[in-house]
Motif scaffolding. Structure first.
Motif, short mmCIF file in Angstrom:
data_model
loop_
_atom_site.label_atom_id
_atom_site.label_comp_id
_atom_site.label_asym_id
_atom_site.label_seq_id
_atom_site.Cartn_x
_atom_site.Cartn_y
_atom_site.Cartn_z
N ASP A 128 -2.31 -2.66 -6.66
CA ASP A 128 -1.57 -1.97 -7.72
C ASP A 128 -0.36 -1.29 -7.09
O ASP A 128 -0.48 -0.23 -6.48
CB ASP A 128 -2.48 -0.94 -8.40
N SER A 129 0.80 -1.92 -7.21
CA SER A 129 1.99 -1.41 -6.53
C SER A 129 2.43 -0.05 -7.06
O SER A 129 2.83 0.83 -6.29
CB SER A 129 3.13 -2.41 -6.63
N GLU A 130 2.36 0.14 -8.37
CA GLU A 130 2.81 1.41 -8.95
C GLU A 130 1.89 2.56 -8.54
O GLU A 130 2.36 3.65 -8.19
CB GLU A 130 2.88 1.30 -10.48
N ALA A 131 0.59 2.31 -8.56
CA ALA A 131 -0.35 3.36 -8.16
C ALA A 131 -0.21 3.67 -6.67
O ALA A 131 -0.31 4.83 -6.25
CB ALA A 131 -1.78 2.93 -8.48
N THR A 132 0.01 2.63 -5.85
CA THR A 132 0.21 2.85 -4.42
C THR A 132 1.45 3.69 -4.18
O THR A 132 1.44 4.63 -3.36
CB THR A 132 0.34 1.50 -3.68
N LEU A 133 2.55 3.38 -4.87
CA LEU A 133 3.79 4.14 -4.70
C LEU A 133 3.60 5.59 -5.13
O LEU A 133 4.05 6.52 -4.44
CB LEU A 133 4.91 3.48 -5.50
N PRO A 156 0.47 -8.64 -1.69
CA PRO A 156 1.73 -8.74 -2.43
C PRO A 156 2.11 -7.43 -3.13
O PRO A 156 3.27 -7.00 -3.07
CB PRO A 156 1.45 -9.87 -3.42
N ALA A 157 1.13 -6.78 -3.78
CA ALA A 157 1.41 -5.51 -4.45
C ALA A 157 1.74 -4.43 -3.42
O ALA A 157 2.64 -3.60 -3.63
CB ALA A 157 0.22 -5.09 -5.30
N LEU A 162 5.62 -0.98 -0.40
CA LEU A 162 6.19 -0.66 0.90
C LEU A 162 7.71 -0.60 0.84
O LEU A 162 8.34 0.32 1.37
CB LEU A 162 5.72 -1.71 1.91
N SER A 163 8.32 -1.59 0.20
CA SER A 163 9.78 -1.59 0.06
C SER A 163 10.26 -0.37 -0.70
O SER A 163 11.26 0.27 -0.32
CB SER A 163 10.25 -2.85 -0.66
N ALA A 164 9.56 -0.02 -1.76
CA ALA A 164 9.95 1.14 -2.56
C ALA A 164 9.81 2.43 -1.76
O ALA A 164 10.64 3.34 -1.88
CB ALA A 164 9.10 1.20 -3.83
#
Length: 381
Positions: A128-133, A156-157, A162-164
């Motif tokens: 979950d990219s948003e939750a990780t960020l 992938p998420a 990581l980029s953000a």
């Protein structure tokens, strides 16, 4: 309980030359409060034995059950009725800040290359990219230390997050990089993050990132498959896959540093995303303790080792030169030989990523259980 700045008195000014002086960095594998409270971490840093720390939830879980190191803080959290999830974050932030302050002289002496403290985010958020960020932002604000680094699984998420993170000025460790393909993706995510950071006007030399390759995990899985094959040729391959795979990543790392996209960022002071070799401990009769750590201590990389390995002679070879074309070619041939035994390295890496994330999730739930029990004990329930 004394504040972090009070506890860190005596570490400032004790600037070691550090293992990074020859382009090779050694970090301690595992952040435990007993090392902080006893002064052991400060001594290792002051003596130049280590130049950073990498840790995950399992170390905190073990530390909670050893001695009185968390008693005072747990009592305070229990008295205030803080639930286990928030209490866990408070315990982690306390230790990260403390370790960062101890390693701040190393960070300053190396202009931000070393003196870093890498700690993993909640692994349940790996897809979950948003939750990780969001979790990364919250932890970064709470720790409030420039030499902190947040570990994010290279799913992938996770790489999107990581980029953000880099774009917002947050140091990141791409963890569980188990193949050259995933390493390439982590490198591209890093470059994207740097480009976004530059567009936002951030100072690129202040950003740090590593890509972590868990060495022994690769051999354990490959050797099990080779043992199943059972032939003399298969047995001769045992214990060779991990270092060969690491060589493949290092070759790719060097190639990426020759690409125009990287040169454009380096011209603005960006630092490379170094390879971090983790899971370097060795178990088994007749095996050299440094069988993984010593051959991988090469210029431009970081090796995380357990404290007992710091006592081994010859841990840091002079110069730490890259392996070179012959070693890279030999590693490629060896990995190609896995196909003779029906082993696909790419498929193996994906399986290991899934298994590792499950283990980390289990460790996180165990840690929450430990914190819950400790809070109950502190409150007398």
């Amino acid at each position: 309980m004394p504040g972090v700045e009070e506890r860190a008195v005596g570490t400032a000014g004790a600037v070691p030359a550090g293992p990074g002086a020859a382009g090779v960095s050694v970090w301690l594998d595992g952040l435990a409060r007993e090392r902080l409270a006893s002064g052991r971490l400060a001594a290792l840093a002051r003596q130049g034995r280590i130049a950073g720390v990498a840790s995950d939830p399992a170390f905190l879980a073990r530390s909670l059950t050893r001695g009185p190191f968390y008693t005072g803080q747990l009592g305070d959290l229990a008295e205030r009725g803080i639930p286990a999830e928030r209490a866990l974050k408070a315990l982690a932030v306390h230790d990260i800040r403390w370790a960062c302050d101890i390693l701040r002289p190393v960070h300053e002496a190396t202009a931000g290359v070393d003196g870093l403290v890498s700690v993993s985010l909640d692994p349940r958020l790996a897809h979950d990219s948003e939750a990780t960020l969001a979790e990364a932002r919250a932890l970064w604000r709470s720790v409030d230390r420039r030499n902190a680094m947040l570990g994010i699984p290279a799913t992938p998420a996770g790489l999107t997050a990581l980029s953000a993170c880099l774009a917002e000025g947050i140091n990141v460790n791409a963890t569980l990089v188990l193949s050259a393909a995933r390493h390439r993706q982590a490198g591209e995510a890093y470059l994207e993050g740097l480009e976004r950071a530059r567009a936002a006007g951030r100072h690129l030399p202040a950003l740090a990132s590593v890509a972590s390759f868990p060495v022994s995990r690769i051999d354990a899985a490959a050797d099990a498959l080779l043992d199943r094959e059972g032939t003399l040729e298969a047995r001769a391959m045992r214990g060779t896959t991990a270092v060969a795979a690491a060589r493949q990543l290092h070759e790719q790392y060097e190639r990426m540093l020759d690409e125009p996209r990287w040169h454009a960022l380096a011209a603005h002071g960006a630092r490379p995303q170094r390879l971090l070799w983790t899971a370097t401990a060795v178990s088994g009769p007749g095996l050299l303790p440094t069988r993984y750590a010593a051959p991988l201590l090469t210029r431009g990389t970081v090796t995380a080792v357990p404290e007992e390995l710091l006592e081994e002679p010859g841990l840091v070879p002079a110069g730490g030169h890259p392996p070179g074309a012959a070693a890279y070619a030999a590693a490629g041939r060896l990995l190609g030989h896995l196909g003779w035994f029906g082993i696909d390295h790419g498929e193996l890496a994906l399986r290991l990523e899934s298994e590792a994330l499950k283990e980390l999730n289990d460790a996180w739930h165990q840690l929450l259980d430990e914190v819950t029990l400790a809070l109950d004990g502190a409150s007398g329930r």
